[in-house]
Design a protein around this motif. Structure first.
Motif: not given
Length: 153
Positions: A13-17, A22-27
């Motif tokens: 769950i921590g890795l998924l979070f 990171v994905g939202f930041s890159l977008m």
């Protein structure tokens, strides 16, 4: 559920979070990046309509036309030129044969519609992006050679 499985579930769950953050930041970062193109790169490769980018070079000698609040001018890199229209107040340093960077997008007719125009701040400075893209002779030949030789890297 054993204690080992609980820890594994918490780690996943921590890795998924963290991966989502990171994905939202890159977008968000990708949407804010403004790509720089020279007029020659635009003529040779084109650029998609509606996508914001920067174009830079020198204001072509004799190309500034005012029509009410709209100012039209051509930005050249010594090889090709692109027509730019701008409907706000131009910087004080804006004039013929002056280095500029315009931020905007292409419209349906291939004209660059600028949302922001930046003029260089003194006689001896030219942004390295423009100095690198300046090629060949143009109407502003003397200024281009002088400015390119003094470009700050």
């Amino acid at each position: 559920m054993s204690r080992k499985r609980q820890r594994l579930a918490l780690v996943l769950i921590g890795l998924l979070f963290v991966g989502g953050a990171v994905g939202f930041s890159l977008m968000a970062l990708n949407e804010e990046l403004d790509v720089f193109r020279s007029p020659t790169q635009l003529v040779e490769n084109g650029f998609p309509e509606g996508k914001r980018f920067r174009v830079g070079g020198l204001v072509e000698d004799g190309s500034i036309e005012k029509e009410g609040i709209i100012t039209r001018f051509r930005v050249t890199d010594g090889v090709n030129a692109i027509e730019v229209s701008y409907n706000k107040i131009l910087p004080d340093l804006f004039r013929h044969c002056q280095g500029v960077i315009a931020l905007g997008e292409l419209d349906g007719s291939g004209r660059f519609v600028a949302h922001e125009v930046l003029a260089k701040h003194d006689e001896n400075y030219m942004p390295p992006e423009i100095a690198d893209t300046m090629q060949g002779p143009g109407n502003c030949e003397g200024k281009m050679q002088m400015s390119s030789a003094k470009a700050v890297n």
